[in-house]
Design a protein around this motif. Structure first.
Motif, PDB file in Angstrom:
ATOM      1  N   GLY A   9       0.843  -1.184   0.000  1.00 46.77           N
ATOM      2  CA  GLY A   9       0.000   0.000   0.000  1.00 46.77           C
ATOM      3  C   GLY A   9       0.880   1.237   0.000  1.00 46.77           C
ATOM      4  O   GLY A   9       2.110   1.145  -0.047  1.00 46.77           O
ATOM      5  N   ARG A  10       0.263   2.382   0.089  1.00 49.92           N
ATOM      6  CA  ARG A  10       1.010   3.633   0.129  1.00 49.92           C
ATOM      7  C   ARG A  10       1.580   3.897   1.526  1.00 49.92           C
ATOM      8  O   ARG A  10       2.650   4.451   1.669  1.00 49.92           O
ATOM      9  N   TYR A  11       0.835   3.476   2.575  1.00 49.45           N
ATOM     10  CA  TYR A  11       1.239   3.766   3.954  1.00 49.45           C
ATOM     11  C   TYR A  11       1.758   2.553   4.715  1.00 49.45           C
ATOM     12  O   TYR A  11       2.414   2.705   5.734  1.00 49.45           O
ATOM     13  N   CYS A  12       1.421   1.367   4.214  1.00 51.19           N
ATOM     14  CA  CYS A  12       1.843   0.153   4.904  1.00 51.19           C
ATOM     15  C   CYS A  12       1.860  -1.027   3.932  1.00 51.19           C
ATOM     16  O   CYS A  12       1.318  -0.930   2.828  1.00 51.19           O
ATOM     17  N   TRP A  67       3.479  -3.697   8.233  1.00 52.42           N
ATOM     18  CA  TRP A  67       4.754  -2.983   8.285  1.00 52.42           C
ATOM     19  C   TRP A  67       4.563  -1.567   7.761  1.00 52.42           C
ATOM     20  O   TRP A  67       3.850  -1.358   6.776  1.00 52.42           O
ATOM     21  N   ASP A  68       5.192  -0.586   8.404  1.00 54.17           N
ATOM     22  CA  ASP A  68       5.155   0.760   7.849  1.00 54.17           C
ATOM     23  C   ASP A  68       6.187   0.845   6.726  1.00 54.17           C
ATOM     24  O   ASP A  68       6.916  -0.124   6.447  1.00 54.17           O
ATOM     25  N   LYS A  69       6.261   1.964   6.082  1.00 53.90           N
ATOM     26  CA  LYS A  69       7.159   2.117   4.931  1.00 53.90           C
ATOM     27  C   LYS A  69       8.629   2.255   5.338  1.00 53.90           C
ATOM     28  O   LYS A  69       9.504   2.254   4.476  1.00 53.90           O
ATOM     29  N   ASN A  70       8.908   2.341   6.633  1.00 55.63           N
ATOM     30  CA  ASN A  70      10.288   2.344   7.130  1.00 55.63           C
ATOM     31  C   ASN A  70      10.710   0.962   7.611  1.00 55.63           C
ATOM     32  O   ASN A  70      11.711   0.832   8.314  1.00 55.63           O
ATOM     33  N   GLU A  71       9.909  -0.064   7.267  1.00 55.01           N
ATOM     34  CA  GLU A  71      10.180  -1.457   7.634  1.00 55.01           C
ATOM     35  C   GLU A  71      10.097  -1.719   9.139  1.00 55.01           C
ATOM     36  O   GLU A  71      10.829  -2.539   9.685  1.00 55.01           O
ATOM     37  N   ASN A  72       9.184  -1.021   9.799  1.00 55.69           N
ATOM     38  CA  ASN A  72       8.884  -1.276  11.204  1.00 55.69           C
ATOM     39  C   ASN A  72       7.562  -2.022  11.301  1.00 55.69           C
ATOM     40  O   ASN A  72       6.598  -1.673  10.612  1.00 55.69           O
TER      41      ASN A  72
END
Length: 180
Positions: A9-12, A67-72
């Motif tokens: 997705g765009r955010y996750c 997961w967020d886009k920072n791989e968290n």
């Protein structure tokens, strides 16, 4: 069941749970912020790993880490008890923001209807969990009046079809992606 791809997705993103996620998923499931309306768990990390092993072999069960886009890792999402073209959605527990939570559910519902080609989705929500009911309404299901379940709790049944969801989906896209 393991889905080999990443649902982006765009955010996750959604990725099937792995053994490396056991500690995160257990901590999230024991977090009092998410468990008010869930059965209490008193299990060990090893028991969580065993549950993940069993879940990964179950062809009627997909369990994703969000997961967020920072791989968290920021949450979990599930699609399970798939039988006769109907699946149950749930296991949503999010540390992320509201856009990430909505998008995670949107990605999961898209996966159910577009990849798995399910006919319908259902979920059971405690009637007193007004926040979860409002969240479910965003995706277009028919939501029943409260009824007593086998534990004597008042629950609402949310039943969705691709048709109902597709009516609602453009509104979700505008909410998520407009001017962002």
């Amino acid at each position: 069941m393991i889905y080999d791809g990443i649902i982006e997705g765009r955010y996750c993103n959604l990725k099937s749970v792995t053994m490396e996620d056991a500690e995160f998923t257990l901590a999230l499931r024991k977090n009092p912020n998410f468990t008010k309306y869930l059965p209490k768990l008193n299990i060990t990390l090893e028991q969580q790993r065993e549950w993940i092993k069993k879940q990964q072999r179950d062809p009627t069960d997909y369990f994703f880490v969000v997961w967020d886009k920072n791989e968290n890792r920021i949450g979990t999402m599930g699609l399970y008890d798939i039988q006769d073209g109907i699946g149950e959605t749930g296991r949503l527990a999010m540390n992320g923001n509201s856009l990430q939570a909505i998008e995670a559910q949107l990605l999961c519902v898209d996966f159910a209807f577009d990849i798995l080609k399910l006919k319908g989705l259902k979920s059971f929500i405690l009637a007193e969990n007004k926040r979860a009911l409002k969240f479910a309404e965003l995706f277009g299901p028919n939501i029943s009046e409260p009824r007593k379940n086998e534990n004597g709790e008042l629950v609402c049944d949310a039943v969705n079809t691709k048709h109902l969801y597709m009516i609602q989906r453009p509104k979700l896209e505008r909410m998520l992606y407009r001017n962002r």
